[in-house]
Scaffold this active site. Structure first.
Site, PDB file in Angstrom:
ATOM      1  N   CYS A 110       0.826  -1.199   0.000  1.00 42.87           N
ATOM      2  CA  CYS A 110       0.000   0.000   0.000  1.00 42.87           C
ATOM      3  C   CYS A 110       0.870   1.262   0.000  1.00 42.87           C
ATOM      4  CB  CYS A 110      -0.989  -0.019   1.170  1.00 42.87           C
ATOM      5  SG  CYS A 110      -2.323   1.191   0.981  1.00 42.87           S
ATOM      6  N   HIS A 209      -3.509  -5.035   0.364  1.00 43.48           N
ATOM      7  CA  HIS A 209      -3.091  -5.452   1.710  1.00 43.48           C
ATOM      8  C   HIS A 209      -3.108  -6.975   1.849  1.00 43.48           C
ATOM      9  CE1 HIS A 209      -2.702  -1.664   3.986  1.00 43.48           C
ATOM     10  NE2 HIS A 209      -3.587  -1.195   3.120  1.00 43.48           N
ATOM     11  N   GLU A 211      -1.463  -8.793   3.827  1.00 40.57           N
ATOM     12  CA  GLU A 211      -1.339  -9.214   5.225  1.00 40.57           C
ATOM     13  C   GLU A 211      -2.698  -9.425   5.882  1.00 40.57           C
ATOM     14  OE1 GLU A 211      -2.121  -4.895   5.714  1.00 40.57           O
ATOM     15  OE2 GLU A 211      -1.088  -6.148   4.241  1.00 40.57           O
TER      16      GLU A 211
END
Length: 236
Positions: A110, A209, A211
């Protein structure tokens, strides 16, 4: 083989005039699940300290967070720009440049892909809805959007697909691609969503994202590839 040490950059917030370094636990979890050890990196005011950190770690994870200062890329001010932190910008830009010059494995997420682009001479949209248009909801994680991936790219070999549906929560994004970077992923409106450093052992940035999607093998694979590269074993 020892687990590699991965530097994870921290954001900074202020409460009652006191600075607080913080990051979502999901980044640390992602590194651990992929087989690495996360080392938290605050913004550093001393250039020598940045160099010493670089020498002691095996890889770098540039995390999401507040906006990159438009002054760093000649961008126009915009009322939506928030949380600018000159010290964090300077630290991360220095780390990216060292990582590129020295073949040090790194992954940007990001804000991280935006820092990579600015560090290497590119520019950003300061606000996507105003400058690129509202065709794609780039700041609506619940909706998300597909990303088209270059089939010949390292990214495609890592995630094992040429289209990936991603979560999306940002309002800045790459406008002019930096020299030395290759665009390898695009949103439906043409926004660059992924970049690579050609010829680098592992230099990659994504606008989404992963994660937050560790239950999805393609997203977890990004962290596994970073860890493998930090161990000296990635050859994708």
């Amino acid at each position: 083989m020892p687990k590699p040490l991965i530097g994870i950059t921290l954001g900074r917030k202020f409460k009652d005039d006191e600075g607080l370094f913080a990051i979502s636990e999901t980044y640390i979890t992602a590194v651990e699940r992929a087989g690495g050890i996360g080392v938290l990196l605050p913004a550093l005011r001393d250039d020598e300290a940045v160099h010493r950190v670089f020498q002691r770690l095996d890889g770098l994870l540039l995390t999401g967070g507040a906006d990159v200062d438009p002054a760093l890329f000649g961008g126009q001010p915009h009322p939506s720009v928030y949380g600018v932190d000159a010290c964090r910008d300077a630290t991360e830009i220095a780390l990216v440049r060292m990582a590129v010059e020295n073949g040090w494995p790194f992954l940007g997420i990001c804000r991280g892909i935006q820092v990579i682009n600015v560090a290497l001479g590119g520019t950003l949209y300061t606000d996507l809805p105003d400058q690129l248009g509202p065709q794609v909801a780039h700041r609506s994680e619940e909706v998300g959007h597909p990303v088209r991936i270059d089939p010949s790219s390292r990214l495609a070999s890592v995630v094992n697909t040429v289209e990936l549906r991603v979560n999306s929560y940002h309002h800045q994004g790459i406008e002019r691609l930096a020299p030395g970077l290759k665009a390898v992923g695009w949103a439906p409106d043409g926004l660059i969503e992924a970049v690579e450093v050609p010829g680098h052992p592992f230099g990659l940035g994504v606008q989404w994202h992963p994660e937050r999607r560790l239950d999805s093998p393609p997203h977890l694979a990004l962290f596994e590839a970073l860890i493998q590269a930090a161990q000296g074993g990635y050859n994708g």
